[in-house]
Scaffold this motif. Structure first.
Motif, PDB file in Angstrom:
ATOM      1  N   ASP A   1      56.752 -28.922   9.388  1.00  0.00           N
ATOM      2  CA  ASP A   1      56.093 -29.173   7.889  1.00  0.00           C
ATOM      3  C   ASP A   1      56.949 -30.075   7.209  1.00  0.00           C
ATOM      4  OD1 ASP A   1      54.217 -27.008   8.421  1.00  0.00           O
ATOM      5  OD2 ASP A   1      55.751 -25.460   7.825  1.00  0.00           O
TER       6      ASP A   1
ATOM      7  N   THR B   1      65.974 -23.868   5.057  1.00  0.00           N
ATOM      8  CA  THR B   1      64.856 -24.908   5.343  1.00  0.00           C
ATOM      9  C   THR B   1      64.739 -25.271   6.696  1.00  0.00           C
ATOM     10  OG1 THR B   1      66.263 -26.579   4.259  1.00  0.00           O
ATOM     11  CG2 THR B   1      64.551 -25.822   2.836  1.00  0.00           C
TER      12      THR B   1
ATOM     13  N   ASP C   1      59.489 -24.273  -6.780  1.00  0.00           N
ATOM     14  CA  ASP C   1      59.901 -23.318  -5.679  1.00  0.00           C
ATOM     15  C   ASP C   1      59.978 -24.298  -4.343  1.00  0.00           C
ATOM     16  OD1 ASP C   1      57.453 -23.216  -4.690  1.00  0.00           O
ATOM     17  OD2 ASP C   1      57.326 -21.063  -5.470  1.00  0.00           O
ATOM     18  N   ILE C   2      60.336 -23.494  -3.150  1.00  0.00           N
ATOM     19  CA  ILE C   2      60.564 -24.290  -1.915  1.00  0.00           C
ATOM     20  C   ILE C   2      59.060 -24.693  -1.470  1.00  0.00           C
ATOM     21  CG2 ILE C   2      60.228 -22.129  -0.677  1.00  0.00           C
ATOM     22  CD1 ILE C   2      62.232 -25.570   0.420  1.00  0.00           C
ATOM     23  N   HIS C   3      57.994 -24.037  -1.718  1.00  0.00           N
ATOM     24  CA  HIS C   3      56.847 -24.212  -1.409  1.00  0.00           C
ATOM     25  C   HIS C   3      55.983 -25.550  -2.154  1.00  0.00           C
ATOM     26  CE1 HIS C   3      56.945 -20.682   0.785  1.00  0.00           C
ATOM     27  NE2 HIS C   3      56.919 -19.811  -0.148  1.00  0.00           N
ATOM     28  N   GLY C   4      56.432 -25.528  -3.513  1.00  0.00           N
ATOM     29  CA  GLY C   4      56.050 -26.660  -4.423  1.00  0.00           C
ATOM     30  C   GLY C   4      56.589 -28.129  -3.921  1.00  0.00           C
TER      31      GLY C   4
ATOM     32  N   ASN D   1      59.073 -28.944  -9.363  1.00  0.00           N
ATOM     33  CA  ASN D   1      58.096 -28.305  -8.280  1.00  0.00           C
ATOM     34  C   ASN D   1      58.342 -26.945  -8.169  1.00  0.00           C
ATOM     35  OD1 ASN D   1      56.419 -31.036  -7.739  1.00  0.00           O
ATOM     36  ND2 ASN D   1      58.291 -31.543  -6.501  1.00  0.00           N
TER      37      ASN D   1
ATOM     38  N   TYR E   1      61.360 -24.915   8.594  1.00  0.00           N
ATOM     39  CA  TYR E   1      60.315 -25.553   8.048  1.00  0.00           C
ATOM     40  C   TYR E   1      60.424 -26.780   8.671  1.00  0.00           C
ATOM     41  CZ  TYR E   1      59.509 -22.194   3.982  1.00  0.00           C
ATOM     42  OH  TYR E   1      59.632 -21.230   3.465  1.00  0.00           O
TER      43      TYR E   1
ATOM     44  N   SER F   1      63.684 -28.157  -8.115  1.00  0.00           N
ATOM     45  CA  SER F   1      63.174 -27.007  -8.613  1.00  0.00           C
ATOM     46  C   SER F   1      62.816 -27.009 -10.102  1.00  0.00           C
ATOM     47  CB  SER F   1      63.696 -25.704  -8.038  1.00  0.00           C
ATOM     48  OG  SER F   1      65.001 -25.654  -8.405  1.00  0.00           O
TER      49      SER F   1
ATOM     50  N   ILE G   1      57.850 -28.650  -0.668  1.00  0.00           N
ATOM     51  CA  ILE G   1      57.371 -29.006   0.456  1.00  0.00           C
ATOM     52  C   ILE G   1      56.185 -29.705   0.246  1.00  0.00           C
ATOM     53  CG2 ILE G   1      56.514 -28.212   2.712  1.00  0.00           C
ATOM     54  CD1 ILE G   1      58.418 -26.057   2.746  1.00  0.00           C
ATOM     55  N   LYS G   2      55.241 -29.220  -0.624  1.00  0.00           N
ATOM     56  CA  LYS G   2      53.829 -30.010  -0.876  1.00  0.00           C
ATOM     57  C   LYS G   2      54.137 -31.121  -1.442  1.00  0.00           C
ATOM     58  CE  LYS G   2      49.533 -29.167  -3.494  1.00  0.00           C
ATOM     59  NZ  LYS G   2      49.725 -30.287  -4.164  1.00  0.00           N
TER      60      LYS G   2
END
Length: 295
Positions: free
Chosen positions: A169, A161, A138-141, A136, A164, A107, A143-144
């Motif tokens: 995902d 997590t 945060d968690i969304h970055g 990245n 997800y 992160s 995962i991407k």
């Protein structure tokens, strides 16, 4: 002036949220820090918060590296944090051993996600100096990044997590529990920003909510319902997590051995380097506030 308390909005923060809901006099204001402990430390440094409830290892390593933005004042969670090792849904990585010499998502620099990557490498016998990271946020970055193959994996708390992974995902390929109690409380050292009497009162009141939330009676129903309402997790996951977590009876206490043991592991992992003569543990605590114990 009310204290500005930085926190991460996860199930661990439930007793803090209950305290905030009951704080009619508004003695403190919650400041959400979704990127985790790295962001909490940054906001302490930048005068955006006065207190941080954050992960033990980045707090300790930050002071060990010379940060003057905070001192340790208390404990929040006394059990280890179980970090999932997470990869993309269609990635080629099947086990932790496959991650050697790859780029790990984090992160922020100094975050728990980075510290635990060093601990994972230490367990695997990898050269920690050769680890490669990509920030990245945060968690969304994160995962991407594992799904576009810019990183091989990232590490984040298991139950946070798990939804997800359940939705497909991402995939879990292992886990690494912390070798230390997982959450501590830090405050800015200046009395102007974190008045010792105000911080002591905050810690004393938080202790009551922590004891209530963690009680056997509350774990059967009320604590489950609170997490379900606030975070939307499945009840079976909440009950499984509650079986693994413990909170201190007094949030204003810290065992000095927790800090010395954590420093030893962080040094072995190459996260921190001890000065000549070793670390001076006194520099880690605000002794006007914290109650130090030997056991």
């Amino acid at each position: 002036m009310s204290l500005r308390v930085g926190y991460v909005r996860e199930h661990f923060s439930s007793p803090l949220l209950q305290y905030a809901l009951a704080d009619q006099e508004k003695t403190f204001t919650l400041v959400e820090c979704p990127s985790g402990t790295g962001q909490l430390i940054s906001r302490l440094t930048n005068d955006e918060i006065d207190i941080a409830i954050a992960l033990t290892d980045p707090l300790i390593s930050g002071i060990a590296k010379g940060s003057q933005a905070y001192k340790l004042v208390g404990s929040y969670v006394s059990t280890p944090l179980n970090w999932a090792v997470i990869t993309g849904k269609d990635s080629k990585y099947k086990a932790i051993t496959d991650l050697k010499d790859t780029t790990i998502g984090i992160s922020r620099p100094g975050s728990g996600s980075q510290t635990m990557a060093y601990v994972m490498a230490l367990q695997q016998g990898w050269d920690t100096s050769s680890l490669k990271f990509q920030v990245n946020n945060d968690i969304h970055g994160l995962i991407k990044s594992v799904n576009d193959d810019s990183t091989s994996a990232f590490m984040w708390e298991w139950f946070t997590t798990k939804p997800y992974a359940d939705s497909g995902d991402v995939r879990f390929i292992g886990s690494v529990p912390t070798p230390w109690p997982s959450w501590m409380i830090a405050a800015h050292p200046s009395a102007e920003r974190a008045n010792p009497s105000a911080v002591r009162e905050f810690l004393s009141n938080l202790s009551g909510y922590v004891r209530s939330f963690g009680s056997e009676e509350q774990r059967k129903s009320a604590s489950v319902e609170f997490i379900k309402d606030k975070f939307g997790y499945p009840e079976e996951d909440i009950r499984a997590w509650l079986k693994t977590v413990a909170y201190p009876s007094d949030c204003a206490e810290i065992q000095t051995q927790v800090v010395s043991d954590t420093l030893r592991v962080l040094e072995q992992a190459g996260v921190v380097s001890a000065p000549e003569g070793g670390f001076d543990l006194a520099q880690f605590f605000n002794i006007e506030i914290v109650k130090l114990t030997s056991a």
